[in-house]
Every structure is written in C-alpha cells, then in structure tokens.
Design an enzyme around this catalytic site. Structure first.
Site, PDB file in Angstrom:
ATOM      1  N   GLY A  46      41.405  41.334  36.743  1.00  0.00           N
ATOM      2  CA  GLY A  46      42.537  40.515  36.673  1.00  0.00           C
ATOM      3  C   GLY A  46      43.602  41.597  36.272  1.00  0.00           C
ATOM      4  CD  GLN A  51      47.955  43.790  33.258  1.00  0.00           C
ATOM      5  OE1 GLN A  51      46.852  42.760  33.900  1.00  0.00           O
ATOM      6  NE2 GLN A  51      47.152  44.449  32.556  1.00  0.00           N
ATOM      7  CB  CYS A  94      43.737  46.145  29.287  1.00  0.00           C
ATOM      8  SG  CYS A  94      45.304  45.422  29.713  1.00  0.00           S
ATOM      9  CG  LEU A  95      43.168  47.215  35.282  1.00  0.00           C
ATOM     10  CD1 LEU A  95      43.521  46.483  35.970  1.00  0.00           C
ATOM     11  CD2 LEU A  95      41.710  48.159  35.393  1.00  0.00           C
ATOM     12  CG  HIS A 136      42.969  39.843  29.149  1.00  0.00           C
ATOM     13  ND1 HIS A 136      42.035  40.771  28.726  1.00  0.00           N
ATOM     14  CD2 HIS A 136      43.426  40.685  29.879  1.00  0.00           C
ATOM     15  CE1 HIS A 136      43.120  42.405  29.199  1.00  0.00           C
ATOM     16  NE2 HIS A 136      43.142  41.667  30.039  1.00  0.00           N
ATOM     17  CD  GLU A 137      44.293  39.299  34.038  1.00  0.00           C
ATOM     18  OE1 GLU A 137      46.225  39.341  33.757  1.00  0.00           O
ATOM     19  OE2 GLU A 137      43.235  39.780  33.769  1.00  0.00           O
ATOM     20  CG  HIS A 140      48.331  40.718  29.963  1.00  0.00           C
ATOM     21  ND1 HIS A 140      48.924  41.952  29.717  1.00  0.00           N
ATOM     22  CD2 HIS A 140      46.928  41.272  30.483  1.00  0.00           C
ATOM     23  CE1 HIS A 140      47.223  42.733  30.102  1.00  0.00           C
ATOM     24  NE2 HIS A 140      47.003  42.065  30.341  1.00  0.00           N
TER      25      HIS A 140
HETATM   26  O1  GNR Z   1      39.994  44.691  34.680  1.00  0.00           O
HETATM   27  C1  GNR Z   1      39.637  43.983  33.718  1.00  0.00           C
HETATM   28  N1  GNR Z   1      38.402  43.261  33.043  1.00  0.00           N
HETATM   29  C2  GNR Z   1      38.260  42.817  31.400  1.00  0.00           C
HETATM   30  C3  GNR Z   1      36.837  42.582  31.651  1.00  0.00           C
HETATM   31  C4  GNR Z   1      36.817  41.754  30.165  1.00  0.00           C
HETATM   32  C5  GNR Z   1      37.988  41.358  29.446  1.00  0.00           C
HETATM   33  C6  GNR Z   1      39.290  40.836  30.517  1.00  0.00           C
HETATM   34  C7  GNR Z   1      39.184  41.996  31.729  1.00  0.00           C
HETATM   35  S1  GNR Z   1      41.232  42.057  32.017  1.00  0.00           S
HETATM   36  C8  GNR Z   1      40.969  43.525  33.062  1.00  0.00           C
HETATM   37  C9  GNR Z   1      42.158  43.344  34.138  1.00  0.00           C
HETATM   38  C10 GNR Z   1      43.426  42.790  32.666  1.00  0.00           C
HETATM   39  O2  GNR Z   1      44.616  44.275  32.634  1.00  0.00           O
HETATM   40  N2  GNR Z   1      43.917  42.585  33.692  1.00  0.00           N
HETATM   41  O3  GNR Z   1      45.352  42.039  32.373  1.00  0.00           O
HETATM   42 NI    NI Z   2      45.411  43.486  31.166  1.00  0.00          NI
END
Ligand code: GNR
Ligand code: NI
Length: 173
Positions: A46, A51, A94-95, A136-137, A140
């Site tokens: 995601g 980001q 999270c990236l 999670h997204e 953000h």
């Molecule tokens: O790549 C991602 N893997 C992930 C693994 C577990 C829970 C959430 C994520 S999202 C993350 C990419 C990211 O930072 N998205 O905002």
């Molecule tokens: Ni993230």
C-alpha cells in the site's frame, strides 16, 4: 510513469490531515499511476498520498500477494462505514518507517466507501491483510502512523532511529 520519493518519519507532511479529492483529473490519475509504480518498486502492499508529499485523500494498494499476479487498486476519499467489534492483531510495517515491524490491534473486518479511478462510488468489505492495509492507509490520510498506537517510549526509540537513518541518507545523497 515515474517514481516518487517516499518521505521518512519524522516529517511534518506525514502528520497532516489530507484534503478531499473533488475532481479526479489527469494530474490525480498521474499521481495514482506514479504511486502504484513507487509502491511496486519499494516494494509494499500500500502507499498513501502523503507518503509522497501530496496531501490528497487517496491511496493505492495491491494485496494480491502471489508472484506473477497483480491487482492494482486506487481508492479516493475512503471512509469506514462499519467496523467489526472483533479485533485482530497483525504485524505492520510502513515504507515511511523502514525496517520496523510491530504488532498492531485493529478491527478484524471493515466496510469502506470510496471512489474508484472513474469517480464511481463503491462500498466494499475488507478482512485479513486487506482490512489491516486499508486501515493503515486511511490513518495516513488523517496524519496518523502505526507507531502512534505504541507506547510513547517505543515510539520515541523508533523516531530516534529514523532521525539517524535520515541523516545517513542525506549524507549519502
Ligand atoms: O508495505 C506495507 N506493508 C504493510 C504490512 C502490514 C501492514 C501494513 C502495511 S502497509 C505497508 C506500506 C505502507 O507504508 N503503506 O502506507
Ligand atoms: Ni504506511
């Protein structure tokens, strides 16, 4: 398509509430394409607009998993319309917080309303990794990171690590 630079925590842009998308124009479609390319390159499942430093309410994702298949998704103006009372624990990363993984508790299943790339209103249920990812997204887009669910002490340690990483990266550039 082009790769965009992924912001690393701490960054003020990762703490902002993003603005609703009114009109999905060519610029926003290009942004979505670039975000998908950037997500696949990272790689991640995601990626949310803040980001890459743009404060619009959209994210991209692909939770298809298996090699050789891809299911790119773009979600505009996502809203959760229902969350299960049943919770689930999943290890998240999270990236914008590289190489840190922590177990986070969230509703197991959610229903999300959003517009697709054609502006069509959709409502869809997500569970499993899909539910973890969309929550999670959406966080953000509201200036929230998964480390905000951790203790202040854990969060402080992670933030310190990330500041060091950013300094090292700035030096290497
Ligand atoms: O790549 C991602 N893997 C992930 C693994 C577990 C829970 C959430 C994520 S999202 C993350 C990419 C990211 O930072 N998205 O905002
Ligand atoms: Ni993230």
């Amino acid at each position: 398509m082009s790769l965009r630079k992924i912001l690393i925590h701490p960054d003020p842009r990762l703490k902002k509430t993003c603005d609703p998308v009114i009109d999905i124009d060519a610029e926003l479609r290009k942004l979505a394409d670039d975000m998908l390319e950037t997500m696949y390159d990272a790689p991640g499942i995601g990626l949310a607009a803040p980001q890459v430093g743009t404060l619009h309410r959209l994210f991209v994702m692909d939770i298809s998993g298996k090699e050789g298949s891809s299911e790119p998704r773009v979600l505009f103006n996502p809203e959760i319309t229902w969350s299960s009372d049943i919770m689930n624990v999943h290890e998240e990363g999270c990236l914008s917080i590289p190489d840190i993984y922590e177990e986070i508790t969230r509703p197991d299943t959610v229903r999300m309303r959003f517009q697709d790339i054609d502006g069509k209103q959709i409502e869809e249920e997500f569970d499993g990794i899909g539910a973890t990812c969309v929550q999670h997204e959406l966080d953000h887009l509201n200036g929230r990171l998964f480390i905000d669910y951790l203790s202040a002490m854990k969060r402080g340690m992670i933030t310190k690590k990330m500041k060091k990483l950013k300094k090292e990266r700035a030096r290497d550039e």
